[in-house]
Write an enzyme that holds these catalytic residues in place. Structure first.
Site, PDB file in Angstrom:
ATOM      1  N   HIS A  66      27.764  13.427  35.312  1.00 48.46           N
ATOM      2  CA  HIS A  66      28.903  12.500  35.386  1.00 48.46           C
ATOM      3  C   HIS A  66      28.468  11.031  35.262  1.00 48.46           C
ATOM      4  O   HIS A  66      27.315  10.681  35.525  1.00 48.46           O
ATOM      5  CB  HIS A  66      29.677  12.696  36.693  1.00 48.46           C
ATOM      6  CG  HIS A  66      28.914  12.295  37.923  1.00 48.46           C
ATOM      7  ND1 HIS A  66      28.759  10.992  38.315  1.00 48.46           N
ATOM      8  CD2 HIS A  66      28.245  13.033  38.835  1.00 48.46           C
ATOM      9  CE1 HIS A  66      28.047  10.933  39.419  1.00 48.46           C
ATOM     10  NE2 HIS A  66      27.704  12.168  39.757  1.00 48.46           N
ATOM     11  N   CYS A 107      25.267   9.400  47.951  1.00 46.06           N
ATOM     12  CA  CYS A 107      26.629   9.937  47.904  1.00 46.06           C
ATOM     13  C   CYS A 107      26.692  11.407  48.300  1.00 46.06           C
ATOM     14  O   CYS A 107      27.422  11.780  49.198  1.00 46.06           O
ATOM     15  CB  CYS A 107      27.199   9.736  46.501  1.00 46.06           C
ATOM     16  SG  CYS A 107      28.972   9.985  46.414  1.00 46.06           S
ATOM     17  N   GLY A 108      25.940  12.245  47.606  1.00 45.53           N
ATOM     18  CA  GLY A 108      25.917  13.665  47.961  1.00 45.53           C
ATOM     19  C   GLY A 108      27.285  14.310  47.900  1.00 45.53           C
ATOM     20  O   GLY A 108      27.949  14.291  46.871  1.00 45.53           O
ATOM     21  N   ARG A 122      34.155  12.917  40.959  1.00 44.16           N
ATOM     22  CA  ARG A 122      33.451  12.151  39.922  1.00 44.16           C
ATOM     23  C   ARG A 122      33.063  13.022  38.729  1.00 44.16           C
ATOM     24  O   ARG A 122      33.089  12.563  37.582  1.00 44.16           O
ATOM     25  CB  ARG A 122      32.241  11.428  40.509  1.00 44.16           C
ATOM     26  CG  ARG A 122      31.247  12.307  41.279  1.00 44.16           C
ATOM     27  CD  ARG A 122      30.384  11.428  42.187  1.00 44.16           C
ATOM     28  NE  ARG A 122      29.256  12.126  42.795  1.00 44.16           N
ATOM     29  CZ  ARG A 122      29.285  12.687  43.992  1.00 44.16           C
ATOM     30  NH1 ARG A 122      30.408  12.722  44.697  1.00 44.16           N
ATOM     31  NH2 ARG A 122      28.187  13.241  44.497  1.00 44.16           N
ATOM     32  N   GLU A 134      26.916  18.230  43.877  1.00 47.75           N
ATOM     33  CA  GLU A 134      25.679  17.473  44.070  1.00 47.75           C
ATOM     34  C   GLU A 134      24.969  17.974  45.323  1.00 47.75           C
ATOM     35  O   GLU A 134      25.590  18.587  46.207  1.00 47.75           O
ATOM     36  CB  GLU A 134      26.015  15.975  44.198  1.00 47.75           C
ATOM     37  CG  GLU A 134      24.841  15.041  44.451  1.00 47.75           C
ATOM     38  CD  GLU A 134      23.757  15.129  43.373  1.00 47.75           C
ATOM     39  OE1 GLU A 134      23.063  16.163  43.320  1.00 47.75           O
ATOM     40  OE2 GLU A 134      23.592  14.163  42.617  1.00 47.75           O
ATOM     41  N   ARG A 135      23.697  17.728  45.392  1.00 49.89           N
ATOM     42  CA  ARG A 135      22.928  18.016  46.606  1.00 49.89           C
ATOM     43  C   ARG A 135      23.505  17.208  47.779  1.00 49.89           C
ATOM     44  O   ARG A 135      23.915  16.062  47.611  1.00 49.89           O
ATOM     45  CB  ARG A 135      21.491  17.603  46.336  1.00 49.89           C
ATOM     46  CG  ARG A 135      20.626  17.472  47.552  1.00 49.89           C
ATOM     47  CD  ARG A 135      19.390  16.685  47.184  1.00 49.89           C
ATOM     48  NE  ARG A 135      18.556  16.472  48.335  1.00 49.89           N
ATOM     49  CZ  ARG A 135      17.448  15.750  48.324  1.00 49.89           C
ATOM     50  NH1 ARG A 135      17.050  15.187  47.202  1.00 49.89           N
ATOM     51  NH2 ARG A 135      16.729  15.609  49.402  1.00 49.89           N
ATOM     52  N   HIS A 136      23.513  17.813  48.965  1.00 47.97           N
ATOM     53  CA  HIS A 136      23.963  17.122  50.183  1.00 47.97           C
ATOM     54  C   HIS A 136      22.804  16.277  50.714  1.00 47.97           C
ATOM     55  O   HIS A 136      21.729  16.809  50.999  1.00 47.97           O
ATOM     56  CB  HIS A 136      24.393  18.157  51.229  1.00 47.97           C
ATOM     57  CG  HIS A 136      25.210  17.590  52.344  1.00 47.97           C
ATOM     58  ND1 HIS A 136      24.824  16.481  53.065  1.00 47.97           N
ATOM     59  CD2 HIS A 136      26.410  17.980  52.858  1.00 47.97           C
ATOM     60  CE1 HIS A 136      25.743  16.220  53.992  1.00 47.97           C
ATOM     61  NE2 HIS A 136      26.715  17.100  53.880  1.00 47.97           N
ATOM     62  N   ARG A 169      14.194  11.908  48.019  1.00 49.75           N
ATOM     63  CA  ARG A 169      14.966  11.969  46.769  1.00 49.75           C
ATOM     64  C   ARG A 169      14.379  12.960  45.771  1.00 49.75           C
ATOM     65  O   ARG A 169      15.118  13.631  45.069  1.00 49.75           O
ATOM     66  CB  ARG A 169      14.999  10.582  46.095  1.00 49.75           C
ATOM     67  CG  ARG A 169      15.849   9.547  46.783  1.00 49.75           C
ATOM     68  CD  ARG A 169      15.834   8.241  45.998  1.00 49.75           C
ATOM     69  NE  ARG A 169      16.677   8.312  44.809  1.00 49.75           N
ATOM     70  CZ  ARG A 169      16.526   7.554  43.733  1.00 49.75           C
ATOM     71  NH1 ARG A 169      15.534   6.685  43.658  1.00 49.75           N
ATOM     72  NH2 ARG A 169      17.342   7.653  42.707  1.00 49.75           N
ATOM     73  N   HIS A 194      26.202  17.232  38.336  1.00 49.81           N
ATOM     74  CA  HIS A 194      25.569  16.113  39.035  1.00 49.81           C
ATOM     75  C   HIS A 194      24.059  16.099  38.792  1.00 49.81           C
ATOM     76  O   HIS A 194      23.483  17.078  38.339  1.00 49.81           O
ATOM     77  CB  HIS A 194      25.840  16.243  40.533  1.00 49.81           C
ATOM     78  CG  HIS A 194      27.292  16.362  40.855  1.00 49.81           C
ATOM     79  ND1 HIS A 194      28.074  15.286  41.201  1.00 49.81           N
ATOM     80  CD2 HIS A 194      28.123  17.443  40.851  1.00 49.81           C
ATOM     81  CE1 HIS A 194      29.323  15.694  41.403  1.00 49.81           C
ATOM     82  NE2 HIS A 194      29.372  16.993  41.201  1.00 49.81           N
ATOM     83  N   GLY A 195      23.436  14.992  39.182  1.00 47.93           N
ATOM     84  CA  GLY A 195      22.011  14.805  38.946  1.00 47.93           C
ATOM     85  C   GLY A 195      21.143  15.926  39.483  1.00 47.93           C
ATOM     86  O   GLY A 195      20.343  16.519  38.756  1.00 47.93           O
TER      87      GLY A 195
END
Length: 252
Positions: A13, A25-26, A65, A92-94, A119, A189-190
């Site tokens: 995204h 953000c997670g 997102r 996304e990862r939490h 990270r 997500h990443g």
């Protein structure tokens, strides 16, 4: 050389409101920034249009997102009538207790090295989120996430534990559609996409950063093994700059 029979398109995204402020953000459910909306249109959708891409089904997470990015892409490609499956396991990862905090600020408090370990390492989790975190209840009570079993609802995650939920979804939900001859688009997500790429490539991707918004295509043979490399739909310089931006603590 194995022959490419299938291909899947992936998109991370665009910039979210919290990316813009450089916050972890997670699972907090923020929307795209204006730049993120522009990127979804002028980077993601534009690249797919140039390639004359068309899809039969799309997969995304339960977070706004990613959903907004997908909506913009499908509208621009005139594909708003295709089925869209929102899967929480593509979230996304939490980021646990880091949720809502500025990355730069956390690096100043804990040291750059520690924050980069949280990270980018495979299996070192940040501290778990607690009810005192200002975003704890917003995440737990998000109607988009209410269907998740309490036992499955994470309080912190690593790339490893993110992969433990993403990979079965890839195997059980996405691959059958690919094998059925469907043209598949995945917008997520990443970290969820990094986990998928690590699984598909079976490679060390600790230093591998996925750029926002630039679509990438992976080809597969008949046994769903990767054929060739990852093909980003942008020139090398653009991809490299976008990867560097994602990698830096000061960056987004």
């Amino acid at each position: 050389m194995h022959k490419a029979l299938y291909s899947v398109t992936f998109v991370r995204h665009g910039e979210s409101e919290w990316n813009k402020m450089n916050l972890f953000c997670g699972w907090h459910d923020v929307g795209l920034s204006e730049e993120g909306e522009w990127d979804a249109l002028e980077v993601s959708a534009a690249a797919l249009k140039r390639e004359n891409m068309c899809y039969d089904v799309a997969f995304t997470s339960c977070l706004r997102r990613a959903n907004q990015t997908l909506d913009i892409i499908l509208k621009e490609l005139n594909l708003t009538d295709i089925p869209v499956r929102q899967l929480w396991r593509l979230n996304e990862r939490h980021y646990g207790a880091l949720t809502g905090f500025n990355k730069r600020q956390m690096a100043d408090i804990y040291g750059e090295e520690q924050v980069q370990v949280w990270r980018r390492s495979f299996n070192v989790p940040p501290p778990a989120i607690e009810p005192t975190n200002p975003y704890y209840h917003a995440i737990k009570n998000n109607p988009r996430l209410r269907h998740i079993n309490e036992n499955d609802f994470p309080l912190t995650e690593t790339l490893e534990t993110t992969m433990e939920r993403v990979v079965p979804e890839w195997t059980d939900s996405i691959i059958p559609e690919v094998r059925a001859g469907k043209r598949v688009l995945v917008v997520a997500h990443g970290t969820s996409l990094r986990g998928l790429v690590k699984h598909i490539q079976d490679a060390d991707i600790m230093k591998f950063n996925l750029p926002n918004s630039i679509p990438f295509i992976i080809n597969f043979d008949e046994s769903m093994k990767m054929v060739g490399g990852i093909r980003f739909l942008a020139n090398d310089e653009t991809v490299l700059k976008a990867m560097e931006k994602v990698a830096s603590i000061g960056g987004k």
